[in-house]
Design a protein around this motif. Sequence first.
Motif, short mmCIF file in Angstrom:
data_model
loop_
_atom_site.label_atom_id
_atom_site.label_comp_id
_atom_site.label_asym_id
_atom_site.label_seq_id
_atom_site.Cartn_x
_atom_site.Cartn_y
_atom_site.Cartn_z
N THR A 85 0.95 -1.12 0.14
CA THR A 85 0.03 0.13 -0.07
C THR A 85 0.90 1.33 0.19
O THR A 85 0.55 2.23 -0.72
CB THR A 85 -0.82 0.00 1.20
N VAL A 86 1.90 1.17 0.82
CA VAL A 86 2.81 2.51 0.82
C VAL A 86 3.59 2.60 -0.56
O VAL A 86 3.54 3.69 -0.85
CB VAL A 86 3.87 2.34 1.83
N VAL A 87 4.03 1.47 -1.15
CA VAL A 87 4.64 1.75 -2.35
C VAL A 87 3.62 2.33 -3.48
O VAL A 87 3.89 3.28 -4.20
CB VAL A 87 5.31 0.30 -2.86
N TYR A 253 -8.41 -3.65 6.26
CA TYR A 253 -8.69 -4.29 4.92
C TYR A 253 -10.17 -3.73 4.52
O TYR A 253 -10.40 -3.54 3.43
CB TYR A 253 -8.83 -5.62 5.06
N THR A 254 -10.77 -3.27 5.44
CA THR A 254 -12.26 -2.50 4.91
C THR A 254 -11.92 -1.14 4.20
O THR A 254 -12.37 -0.74 3.09
CB THR A 254 -13.03 -2.17 6.34
N GLU A 260 -10.28 3.78 0.77
CA GLU A 260 -9.96 4.94 1.41
C GLU A 260 -8.30 5.37 1.58
O GLU A 260 -7.89 6.29 1.82
CB GLU A 260 -10.07 4.56 3.07
N LEU A 261 -7.45 4.17 0.94
CA LEU A 261 -6.02 4.50 1.09
C LEU A 261 -5.18 4.73 -0.14
O LEU A 261 -4.19 5.19 -0.38
CB LEU A 261 -5.42 3.28 1.62
N VAL A 313 -14.41 -7.77 -2.35
CA VAL A 313 -13.58 -6.72 -3.00
C VAL A 313 -13.87 -5.36 -2.72
O VAL A 313 -13.13 -4.54 -3.02
CB VAL A 313 -13.87 -7.19 -4.57
N ASP A 314 -15.23 -5.29 -1.95
CA ASP A 314 -15.36 -3.81 -1.99
C ASP A 314 -15.14 -3.37 -0.36
O ASP A 314 -15.39 -2.43 -0.19
CB ASP A 314 -17.12 -3.54 -2.14
#
Length: 347
Positions: A85-87, A253-254, A260-261, A313-314
């Motif tokens: 996620t950071v990458v 994970y939500t 959101e990320l 997936v959502d």
Amino acid sequence: MPPLRTLLALPLALALLALTPAATSLPVAPATDALLPLLVARGGAPAAALLSSGPSGVRYAQAGEGIARADHFRAGSVTKTFVATVVLQLAAERRLALSDTVERHLPGLVRGAGNDGRALTLRSLLTHTSGLYDFSADTRGTVPVTPLQAVRIALTHPPAGRGRFSYSNTNYVLLGLVVDRVTGRSYAAEAERRIIAPLGLTGTSFPGSRTSLPSPHGRDYAADGTDVTELDPRVAGAAGELVTTLADLDRFYTALLGGELLPPRRLREMLDTRAAHGAYGMGLFPERLPCGVTVWGHNGRISGSYVRTAATVDGRRVLTFRVNTDAIADPGLEPRLLAAEFCAGRP
């Protein structure tokens, strides 16, 4: 991913599923919870716990002694989803490109035994298609190493086949070094700033070399019963260092799958499994259940702890379960748990 002995298991299951009113408002325990005691009875775990979150609310269940809802535990390779996620956030900010070579960010580091960072991209690290040898196959996840030591161990072995999916902890150790080089801060500091603090994940941390777990926590046991609660997280580093809680993983994970990320384009890239021939995206892997639902998430295995998070997936429905030992002795129990959770009510 990696016969029900009814007369013996039923009394145990009934006793262990006597949940408090705060844990669930359902008059009958869901099928997932009814399977949980089997992780103890047949899976070889001293204790097991799960936390499910979704439109119908939050549900907790446990089996066995010495485990609790608020416990901190080691999450092993779930760390990879945080690092990926950071990458991808850095890619969205144009501070790096997934097509960048490893050589561009870590010049001269990946050379030896047929390995060459000039021929490897960040995408190949994220998708486990670099062919780099898994250093932990030599250290067996018990020897603390620095990131550079981990890479050097891997580079004593020839590549396993570039372009093919081959899961390797070395890939994510290198990604941790890339984050360090691009931002001037450690991957742990970046994950704290970008993910942990914004989402309020108060039970989640990157412990570095700290061998103890934050309170509260239970005890963790190796497969042979040895107490391994005290552990140097440098056995895994950016590939598996994370300490967290059930609630924090559900929340993470939500948020991730709910957009959101990451911006939509980067989230689509994270879920794209074509490079790994359907086996892996970027820090996430899919599992298609018998009812046709595909769930996304990651598992994590480190000495004394096994955890699995799976979500739609959502991100609207998510399940995290854990045991306080290295693995589940009966490998069929994990897919049964996921099917019971996500296929309920489906034909």
